[in-house]
Structure formats: C-alpha cells, structure tokens
Design a protein around this motif. Sequence first.
Motif, short mmCIF file in Angstrom:
data_model
loop_
_atom_site.label_atom_id
_atom_site.label_comp_id
_atom_site.label_asym_id
_atom_site.label_seq_id
_atom_site.Cartn_x
_atom_site.Cartn_y
_atom_site.Cartn_z
N LYS A 29 0.84 -1.20 0.00
CA LYS A 29 0.00 0.00 0.00
C LYS A 29 0.87 1.24 0.00
O LYS A 29 1.72 1.43 0.86
CB LYS A 29 -0.93 -0.01 1.22
CG LYS A 29 -1.87 1.19 1.27
CD LYS A 29 -3.00 0.98 2.27
CE LYS A 29 -2.52 0.91 3.70
NZ LYS A 29 -3.65 0.86 4.66
N LEU A 30 0.66 2.11 -0.98
CA LEU A 30 1.38 3.38 -1.10
C LEU A 30 0.36 4.50 -0.96
O LEU A 30 -0.59 4.59 -1.74
CB LEU A 30 2.09 3.48 -2.44
CG LEU A 30 3.02 2.33 -2.84
CD1 LEU A 30 2.27 1.26 -3.63
CD2 LEU A 30 4.20 2.84 -3.66
N PRO A 47 9.30 9.07 -10.01
CA PRO A 47 9.97 9.16 -11.32
C PRO A 47 10.84 7.96 -11.66
O PRO A 47 11.23 7.81 -12.82
CB PRO A 47 10.82 10.42 -11.18
CG PRO A 47 11.12 10.51 -9.72
CD PRO A 47 9.91 9.98 -9.02
N ASP A 48 11.16 7.14 -10.68
CA ASP A 48 12.01 5.97 -10.90
C ASP A 48 11.27 4.72 -10.44
O ASP A 48 10.38 4.79 -9.59
CB ASP A 48 13.33 6.11 -10.13
CG ASP A 48 14.08 7.38 -10.50
OD1 ASP A 48 14.38 7.57 -11.69
OD2 ASP A 48 14.34 8.20 -9.58
N PRO A 49 11.65 3.56 -10.97
CA PRO A 49 11.04 2.33 -10.47
C PRO A 49 11.27 2.15 -8.97
O PRO A 49 12.32 2.52 -8.44
CB PRO A 49 11.75 1.23 -11.27
CG PRO A 49 12.24 1.92 -12.51
CD PRO A 49 12.59 3.31 -12.07
N ARG A 75 7.41 3.37 -12.58
CA ARG A 75 7.13 4.73 -12.15
C ARG A 75 5.68 5.11 -12.45
O ARG A 75 5.08 4.63 -13.41
CB ARG A 75 8.08 5.70 -12.84
CG ARG A 75 8.02 5.68 -14.35
CD ARG A 75 9.12 6.54 -14.92
NE ARG A 75 9.06 6.58 -16.39
CZ ARG A 75 9.90 7.26 -17.14
NH1 ARG A 75 10.87 7.96 -16.58
NH2 ARG A 75 9.79 7.26 -18.45
N PHE A 76 5.13 6.00 -11.62
CA PHE A 76 3.74 6.41 -11.80
C PHE A 76 3.48 7.72 -11.07
O PHE A 76 4.33 8.22 -10.32
CB PHE A 76 2.78 5.32 -11.30
CG PHE A 76 2.81 5.10 -9.81
CD1 PHE A 76 1.85 5.68 -8.98
CD2 PHE A 76 3.79 4.31 -9.23
CE1 PHE A 76 1.88 5.48 -7.62
CE2 PHE A 76 3.81 4.11 -7.85
CZ PHE A 76 2.86 4.69 -7.05
N ASP A 110 12.20 -4.86 2.18
CA ASP A 110 12.88 -3.57 2.02
C ASP A 110 12.40 -2.90 0.75
O ASP A 110 12.24 -3.54 -0.29
CB ASP A 110 14.40 -3.76 1.96
CG ASP A 110 14.98 -4.07 3.32
OD1 ASP A 110 14.93 -3.21 4.20
OD2 ASP A 110 15.47 -5.20 3.51
N LEU A 111 12.20 -1.60 0.84
CA LEU A 111 11.73 -0.81 -0.30
C LEU A 111 12.69 0.35 -0.53
O LEU A 111 13.07 1.05 0.41
CB LEU A 111 10.32 -0.28 -0.02
CG LEU A 111 9.65 0.59 -1.10
CD1 LEU A 111 8.15 0.35 -1.12
CD2 LEU A 111 9.94 2.07 -0.87
N VAL A 112 13.08 0.52 -1.79
CA VAL A 112 13.94 1.63 -2.19
C VAL A 112 13.29 2.34 -3.38
O VAL A 112 12.93 1.69 -4.37
CB VAL A 112 15.35 1.15 -2.57
CG1 VAL A 112 16.21 2.33 -3.03
CG2 VAL A 112 16.03 0.44 -1.41
N GLY A 113 13.14 3.64 -3.28
CA GLY A 113 12.53 4.38 -4.38
C GLY A 113 12.76 5.87 -4.23
O GLY A 113 13.45 6.33 -3.32
N THR A 114 12.19 6.64 -5.13
CA THR A 114 12.27 8.09 -5.08
C THR A 114 10.88 8.66 -5.35
O THR A 114 10.03 8.01 -5.98
CB THR A 114 13.24 8.65 -6.13
OG1 THR A 114 12.80 8.28 -7.44
CG2 THR A 114 14.65 8.17 -5.89
#
Length: 205
Positions: A71-72, A84-86, A110-111, A145-149
């Motif tokens: 859930k985001l 902007p990035d995966p 990205r979305f 673990d989640l990594v994103g921007t």
Amino acid sequence: MARYVNYGSLIAWSFVLSFFLGLLVLMPVLLVLYASPSGPSFSINLSYNQALNMTRENDSATKFTIDFDLKLKNENEAIGLHYPDPINVTFSYFPNVSFLVVLAEYKLDRFYQGNGKTRHVRDVVEANVFPTALEGTDMIAFRVDLVGTFRYKKAGTKRHKVELGCVVGVDYTTSKNMQTGFIGLVEPGLDSKLKKKPPPDYVGP
C-alpha cells in the motif's frame, strides 16, 4: 411610497461574500499544506490471504511464493506525487541473526499519485530458495525492504529518496502471519547494510 427591494441581487451578493470569506479562511490552510508537504507512507500485508503458499511439487523440489499487498499512500491532500524511478522491493529472510538471505525482488514501474490517493499493488513473487525458521525459533523472520524516489508535483522540486523496511514473522508450522493487517515500512530500512552477506552457495541451514 414603498421601496422596491431586489432580493435576487441581495441573495447573489450574499453568495459572493460567503465565497470570498470562505477563500480567506481556506487559503492559509491550503498554503500551509502546499508549502510543507509530507512524504508518502508505505505498508505491506505479506501474504494478504493470511497464509503463505508453500507447495511441494515432488520429493526434491519445493515451490515457495509470496502473495503480497503493498500500500502506497499520498498523505498530502493539496499536492500530488510523482514516482519518477522504479520502486524496488526486496523480500529476504533471516536464517539466523547474522545475515539475510534474499528470496525475491520486485519492481514497480514509475507512476503518478494524485492528492490524498492510495494505491494497492497486489502481486505474487516466487522465491529462489525455500526459507527456513529463524535459528532457535518456530518462526520465519521475513524482511521486506523498499527503495525508491518521489517528487512533489510543484515547480522546482527535487527527487527525495526513500529506504524503508519492516520485519514480518510467520509461523513455520501453520504458514500463517503472526501479525495481521498492514505493517508499516519505516526507517531505518535495509538491514542488509548492517548484516554480513551470505556466501554465494548458501541455500539455507
């Protein structure tokens, strides 16, 4: 002589006055929300059907999959978010307290996420090894673990990086979650930065 009163004009002006008074009240609130936005929140329901999918195909091969609901949530009611990035999600487990073993990786394209919107990503990943119970327990200790921007939808904003994680316990005997519902991904994440890497040929204790 009686004066003629234009009630239609009075009503129209009262609506106009009410509208501008409402704007005067709302504008400071909207400016605060827009000027000081919050980052998104992330949570996961690992195996959202409350039981892990462990199926033994034959005596020598075992298939292990993880159903998950990621859930985001955009916590901002006044501004949208760009991813902007995966977004990369890594599923691991602790065979013991010394290191992590990576089970599977998942990539979300990205979305854009509108004001105050929540997105659910429900999917399945297949593990490359079969997880074992944490040494000395009857629990599989999973790490997510989640990594994103992300970037706020306003001019001149830069990318903000997120590195978050959580630990999820699953009963090894019943395959059921020991925590129900969504578990928030929080800082500090990426326990793999703190733990010793397993040898390349490691397949479990």
